[in-house]
Design an enzyme around this catalytic site. Structure first.
Site, PDB file in Angstrom:
ATOM      1  N   THR A   1     -13.068   0.479   0.544  1.00 52.09           N
ATOM      2  CA  THR A   1     -11.279   1.023  -0.325  1.00 52.09           C
ATOM      3  C   THR A   1     -11.787   0.554  -1.793  1.00 52.09           C
ATOM      4  O   THR A   1     -11.821  -0.258  -1.322  1.00 52.09           O
ATOM      5  CB  THR A   1     -10.285  -0.025   0.776  1.00 52.09           C
ATOM      6  OG1 THR A   1      -8.941   1.011   0.018  1.00 52.09           O
ATOM      7  CG2 THR A   1      -9.511  -0.566   0.022  1.00 52.09           C
ATOM      8  N   GLY A   2     -10.800   2.076  -2.146  1.00 52.27           N
ATOM      9  CA  GLY A   2     -10.912   2.186  -3.145  1.00 52.27           C
ATOM     10  C   GLY A   2     -12.006   2.994  -4.406  1.00 52.27           C
ATOM     11  O   GLY A   2     -11.864   4.111  -3.169  1.00 52.27           O
TER      12      GLY A   2
ATOM     13  N   THR B   1      -7.966   3.958   1.730  1.00 48.45           N
ATOM     14  CA  THR B   1      -7.772   4.601   2.776  1.00 48.45           C
ATOM     15  C   THR B   1      -7.802   3.230   4.163  1.00 48.45           C
ATOM     16  O   THR B   1      -7.282   2.524   3.707  1.00 48.45           O
ATOM     17  CB  THR B   1      -9.759   4.459   2.482  1.00 48.45           C
ATOM     18  OG1 THR B   1      -9.843   5.089   1.552  1.00 48.45           O
ATOM     19  CG2 THR B   1     -10.168   4.786   4.002  1.00 48.45           C
TER      20      THR B   1
ATOM     21  N   ARG C   1     -14.603  17.371  -3.728  1.00 53.33           N
ATOM     22  CA  ARG C   1     -15.011  16.232  -4.052  1.00 53.33           C
ATOM     23  C   ARG C   1     -15.248  15.706  -2.481  1.00 53.33           C
ATOM     24  O   ARG C   1     -13.994  15.478  -2.542  1.00 53.33           O
ATOM     25  CB  ARG C   1     -14.209  15.368  -5.579  1.00 53.33           C
ATOM     26  CG  ARG C   1     -14.446  13.911  -5.046  1.00 53.33           C
ATOM     27  CD  ARG C   1     -13.798  12.473  -4.633  1.00 53.33           C
ATOM     28  NE  ARG C   1     -14.436  11.453  -4.837  1.00 53.33           N
ATOM     29  CZ  ARG C   1     -13.971  10.371  -4.136  1.00 53.33           C
ATOM     30  NH1 ARG C   1     -13.084  10.663  -3.035  1.00 53.33           N
ATOM     31  NH2 ARG C   1     -13.719   8.746  -5.181  1.00 53.33           N
TER      32      ARG C   1
ATOM     33  N   GLY D   1     -14.006   5.343  -4.356  1.00 56.33           N
ATOM     34  CA  GLY D   1     -15.450   5.775  -3.482  1.00 56.33           C
ATOM     35  C   GLY D   1     -16.567   5.587  -4.540  1.00 56.33           C
ATOM     36  O   GLY D   1     -17.879   5.977  -3.949  1.00 56.33           O
TER      37      GLY D   1
ATOM     38  N   GLY E   1     -15.959  11.872  -1.120  1.00 58.70           N
ATOM     39  CA  GLY E   1     -15.721  10.226  -1.284  1.00 58.70           C
ATOM     40  C   GLY E   1     -16.464   9.625  -0.503  1.00 58.70           C
ATOM     41  O   GLY E   1     -17.757  10.113   0.560  1.00 58.70           O
ATOM     42  N   ASP E   2     -17.028   7.960  -0.830  1.00 58.59           N
ATOM     43  CA  ASP E   2     -17.142   7.439   0.260  1.00 58.59           C
ATOM     44  C   ASP E   2     -17.462   6.844   1.702  1.00 58.59           C
ATOM     45  O   ASP E   2     -17.495   6.523   2.571  1.00 58.59           O
ATOM     46  CB  ASP E   2     -17.239   6.173  -0.653  1.00 58.59           C
ATOM     47  CG  ASP E   2     -15.544   5.151  -0.399  1.00 58.59           C
ATOM     48  OD1 ASP E   2     -14.611   6.214  -0.705  1.00 58.59           O
ATOM     49  OD2 ASP E   2     -15.387   4.591  -0.370  1.00 58.59           O
TER      50      ASP E   2
HETATM   51  N1  GLY Z   1     -11.784   5.270  -1.454  1.00 51.46           N
HETATM   52  C1  GLY Z   1     -11.780   6.606  -0.691  1.00 51.46           C
HETATM   53  C2  GLY Z   1     -12.101   7.543  -1.637  1.00 51.46           C
HETATM   54  O1  GLY Z   1     -13.012   7.253  -2.598  1.00 51.46           O
HETATM   55  O2  GLY Z   1     -12.203   8.786  -1.863  1.00 51.46           O
END
Ligand code: GLY
Length: 302
Positions: A214-215, A163, A191, A217, A193-194
């Site tokens: 980042t990673g 991200t 879905r 989520g 994410g974070d």
């Molecule tokens: N950190 C990005 C995601 O999990 O979508």
């Protein structure tokens, strides 16, 4: 106050360079974050950010993005948004024009179109090919008895990241943060994410500082990671110690096998980062520097 921009990953250097030039020409921290992220959304070589990047398992690109103002705590976000080139700008419109914080899917697209954004249909080079290759790999590999999505999880191990997440501090001590992503490659349709969840992938408060992730989520959502780092800074930890403590807390339980990284900047221009990935790179630039610096850190367990 020294103007500072930080952003995740090596492609974040384009975001901090653009953001700093916005700050230096009198733009706000919010402008710097938005404009910096737009450069990465447009970058045809970055397949994990922006329209035309890596899709969900059905081959559809669903984008997440959010933005937050550290002065007022106002924020806006979009989740699973399709066909819009700059989700970060739609997130800013959600913040500025609606009484809500998060719009998703069809509603987010309808809102974007009403705001004047155009629907676009294109792939960045290699994105569709990577999706087709991954589908083949999932069919080909012996992955034992598990669901199709279970197989995706096994094949995707270690390749979940990237991200673009940005924090800005302007000359008046005002801060902003934002992020944008295609989300996890091969994720389930719908879905979110974070990156779209305030407190998980992003949080900023002028009184303390900001944190972004980042990673994977799901980890950031599960541990409210960005807010956790800001809370740790608010009780006196510097950004580095706050990031390390928060990452160690995520490793205390084994809900998820894969990693996450967190990057923080406080209102005194101090920066910190920690990760449970093998390594993590972020870009840093302040007003005394001609160009961004890339800083690589090792995973907390390596
Ligand atoms: N950190 C990005 C995601 O999990 O979508």
């Amino acid at each position: 106050m020294k103007r500072v921009m930080v952003a995740t990953w090596d492609f974040g250097s384009k975001a901090v360079e653009r953001g700093l030039s916005v700050l230096e020409s009198g733009g706000s921290a919010l402008d710097a974050v938005e404009e910096g992220i737009k450069v990465v959304e447009d970058d045809l070589e970055v397949l994990t950010v922006g329209l035309g990047g890596l899709p969900n398992f059905k081959g559809e690109v669903e984008l997440d993005a959010s933005i937050m103002d550290g002065e007022t705590l106002r924020c806006g976000a979009v989740g699973a948004l399709k066909h819009i080139r700059h989700p970060i700008s739609v997130a800013r419109k959600v913040m500025e024009l609606t009484p809500h914080i998060l719009l998703v899917g069809e509603g987010a697209l309808e809102f974007a179109l009403k705001c004047g954004f155009k629907q676009e249909f294109f792939w960045k080079p290699n994105a569709r090919e990577k999706w087709l290759e991954m589908l083949e790999k999932i069919k080909r590999e012996a992955l034992g008895e598990c669901s199709f999505y279970g197989k995706i999880l096994k094949v995707m191990r270690d390749s979940w990241r990237e991200t673009v997440s940005v924090i800005a501090l302007d000359a008046n001590g005002s801060m902003a943060a934002g992020n944008s992503t295609t989300g996890l490659f091969m994720k389930m349709p719908g879905r979110v994410g974070d990156s779209a969840i305030i407190g998980a992938g992003i949080y900023v408060d002028n009184r303390v500082g900001g944190a972004v992730t980042t990673g994977v989520g799901e980890i950031a959502i599960n541990y409210c990671l960005s807010k956790r780092v800001c809370d740790l800074m608010s009780i006196g930890l510097n950004p580095q110690k706050a990031c390390e403590k928060a990452i160690l807390e995520t490793l205390d339980r084994e809900n998820f096998a894969n990693g996450i990284a967190v990057l923080a900047l406080n209102n005194k221009s101090e920066v910190g980062a920690a990760t449970s990935l093998k390594e993590f790179t972020y870009a840093y630039q302040d007003e005394e520097m001609d160009r961004p610096e890339l800083r690589k850190i090792k995973g907390i367990l390596t």
